[in-house]
Design a protein around this motif. Sequence first.
Motif, PDB file in Angstrom:
ATOM      1  N   TYR A   1      75.285 103.426  35.767  1.00  7.82           N
ATOM      2  CA  TYR A   1      74.373 102.411  35.225  1.00  7.82           C
ATOM      3  C   TYR A   1      74.056 102.673  33.761  1.00  7.82           C
ATOM      4  CZ  TYR A   1      69.728 100.605  34.048  1.00  7.82           C
ATOM      5  OH  TYR A   1      68.654 100.048  33.406  1.00  7.82           O
TER       6      TYR A   1
ATOM      7  N   TRP B   1      68.414  96.276  38.241  1.00  9.54           N
ATOM      8  CA  TRP B   1      69.312  96.357  37.102  1.00  9.54           C
ATOM      9  C   TRP B   1      69.856  95.011  36.623  1.00  9.54           C
ATOM     10  CZ3 TRP B   1      72.511 101.008  39.440  1.00  9.54           C
ATOM     11  CH2 TRP B   1      71.688 102.133  39.451  1.00  9.54           C
TER      12      TRP B   1
ATOM     13  N   VAL C   1      73.806  94.498  34.804  1.00  7.32           N
ATOM     14  CA  VAL C   1      74.551  95.315  35.770  1.00  7.32           C
ATOM     15  C   VAL C   1      74.423  94.669  37.153  1.00  7.32           C
ATOM     16  CG1 VAL C   1      74.769  97.567  36.886  1.00  7.32           C
ATOM     17  CG2 VAL C   1      74.217  97.422  34.442  1.00  7.32           C
TER      18      VAL C   1
END
Length: 261
Positions: free
Chosen positions: A135, A184, A189
């Motif tokens: 991430y 996220w 993401v």
Amino acid sequence: MTAATEELRAPSTDLTDLTGQVAVVTGASSGLGRRFAEVLAARGATVVAAARRLDLLEKLAADQDRVVPFRCDVTDEADRAALVARAEELGGVDVLVNNAGWAEALPAAEQPLDSFRRTLEIDLTALFALSVEAYASMRARGGGSIVNIASVLGMVGSAPVTQSAYGAAKGGVVTLTRHLACEWARDGVRVNAIAPGFFPSELTADMFADTSAQQWLRRNTPMGRTGRGDELDGVLLLLAGPGSSYLTGQVLAVDGGWTAR
């Protein structure tokens, strides 16, 4: 023809094109993981193929120009950091396929606690830790796609298959996928999961070698058969590529109807 209609009918870009992207695939030394690496490489990605068995990864790389073999134990913190660092050297992580997994077919009442913990460590905890590492790389690049490999046994009970620890871990993957997707999403993401039904792999080798088990699977699967490895290609490319740009937090069961019963 209106401008809106004209826009809808305009030729789209190739929604499975991964040219210039870097993908990391864990558990890539055999089975589904090996195929995932091959499929992503065939669509133009540079694939960091990770597993503990380096010799098998090197054989894969010898057949695929875009595959970079990397020995990694996903339960090891230093190995995970080194894996992401290798992908960073190649440009950064665009796609992460969390495929590494483990299972023991033991009745719940007979499964040692250490075995249960090991299953969760490999199938859930390591997946979470590597996702966090990836991430950070994806956020720095403006986004990316994480594809978790869950299982139908994380969505429904497994009986008479004795896989309570595996089911618990994969159930955790299903829920974790949704939570990470929500956390996220604003960073670009995307986090989704594939939940395969019964496909040939190292984990299912004993079941596929058992005639009575095969008959049971065919009898209980609405489509009347088990899956082929190539039948995961499409959903993998969908989730990894630009075709799923507005899709996150989803678990797609590829199971011949198993979970629809």
